[in-house]
Enzyme design. Structure first.
Site, PDB file in Angstrom:
ATOM      1  N   SER A 116       0.840  -1.191   0.000  1.00  0.00           N
ATOM      2  CA  SER A 116       0.000   0.000   0.000  1.00  0.00           C
ATOM      3  C   SER A 116       0.883   1.252   0.000  1.00  0.00           C
ATOM      4  CB  SER A 116      -0.976  -0.037   1.196  1.00  0.00           C
ATOM      5  OG  SER A 116      -1.977   0.937   1.065  1.00  0.00           O
ATOM      6  N   GLU A 212      -1.847  -2.454  -8.140  1.00  0.00           N
ATOM      7  CA  GLU A 212      -3.100  -2.597  -7.405  1.00  0.00           C
ATOM      8  C   GLU A 212      -3.395  -1.260  -6.754  1.00  0.00           C
ATOM      9  OE1 GLU A 212      -3.692  -3.036  -3.718  1.00  0.00           O
ATOM     10  OE2 GLU A 212      -1.765  -2.088  -3.401  1.00  0.00           O
ATOM     11  N   HIS A 277      -4.791  -5.190  -1.599  1.00  0.00           N
ATOM     12  CA  HIS A 277      -5.820  -4.960  -0.581  1.00  0.00           C
ATOM     13  C   HIS A 277      -6.967  -5.964  -0.754  1.00  0.00           C
ATOM     14  CE1 HIS A 277      -3.667  -1.104  -0.809  1.00  0.00           C
ATOM     15  NE2 HIS A 277      -4.095  -0.874   0.425  1.00  0.00           N
TER      16      HIS A 277
END
Length: 307
Positions: A116, A212, A277
């Protein structure tokens, strides 16, 4: 793009430091994550400011100086074998320029895990330390704490990396084919935001790019992909792996966007590869040479992620 230096795998009893380079960490989730690590026969130590919260900006886990000091101290501690991020959120970019990269290079290689917002640090560890890192679950992450697959895949990568050289996700081809390159990537919005910064690599040429994101409207993902295309950053990329797009709208609406922006690259693209995620997120090493088979939905590492 050349493969990077692989750190040593972990052994039972290894000391691992937990740091919070980005957002604030819920104490109950941290304690649950430490219990998981202890269950793996690891010796987790918590950096001093992991549970801090910035006095003005509540989305930060303490001040920039304290978060940077925690990460640097953990990395430079010779008794620490790995540094695990507690969570993402936002804030890693704010500390990248506060780290003493020369001191961290002198401390030698060790395992680094996160994803992330930690994408900014994956880029910096690659460019400044020349080091393989692991895009994987974080110690206080809700999905990590609740999902056996995420835990077991990370554990196997840390302790027995030769057992997870073939990563099969069940992904399907958005553009068919096979390709060989060096893995890199992370959160799309962070990769786009890193363009022009001191620690970002100049391009993804020769790479297998993993992408992502979470909580981004489709038009924002379009903007990020278009930025990377216009900047020439995707020129020469060998293949693309697409992970999860949680809270980014229905996937059937995203697929045409991803095909539109990435289809013109003329390289294999695999979708729904199961990292990022999402529940049961796979651990993907960055900086290793691998073979992508988009039709089979597999990524095969030429060497194990860790020595």
């Amino acid at each position: 793009m050349e493969p990077l230096l692989r750190p040593a795998r972990l052994a039972p009893g290894a000391r691992v430091a937990v740091v919070a380079p980005s957002g604030p960490v819920p104490e109950e989730r941290l304690q649950a994550g430490l219990d998981v690590l202890r269950g793996w026969d690891l010796d987790p130590v918590v950096a001093p400011h992991v549970l801090d919260r910035h006095g003005t900006f509540g989305y930060l886990a303490g001040t920039d100086a304290d978060r940077a000091a925690d990460l640097q101290a953990a990395w430079c501690d010779p008794s620490v074998d790995a540094v695990l991020c507690a969570r993402g959120g936002y804030g890693a970019q704010r500390i990248a320029d506060l780290l003493d990269w020369e001191a961290m290079r002198a401390a030698g290689p060790k395992v680094f895990v996160g994803f992330s917002d930690i994408t900014a640090l994956h880029e910096a560890f690659a460019t400044r330390l020349g080091l393989v890192t692991l895009h994987g679950p974080m110690a206080a992450g809700a999905d990590f704490l609740k999902n056996a697959r995420a835990q077991e895949h990370l554990k196997a990568t840390l302790f027995a990396p030769e057992t997870v050289r073939a990563i099969a996700s069940g992904g399907t081809p958005l553009a068919p084919g096979r390709a060989r390159g060096v893995t890199l990537g992370g959160c799309l919005s962070l990769l786009a935001a890193e363009r022009g910064t001191p620690h970002a690599r100049p391009s993804a040429r020769g790479g297998l790019l993993c992408l992502e994101d979470v909580g981004e409207e489709p038009y924002r993902l379009d903007r990020c992909l278009t930025q990377l295309l216009r900047a020439g950053w995707l020129d020469g990329v060998r293949g693309v792996l697409l992970g999860s797009w949680e809270q980014c709208g229905p996937y059937e609406g995203l697929r045409p966007l991803l095909a539109d922006r990435l289809g013109g690259l003329g390289v294999p693209v695999v979708e729904e590869f199961g990292f990022g995620h999402c529940a049961g997120a796979l651990t993907i090493p960055f900086g290793v040479t691998a073979e992508l088979d988009a039709d089979a939905g597999t990524l095969t590492l030429v060497e194990p992620a860790l020595r």
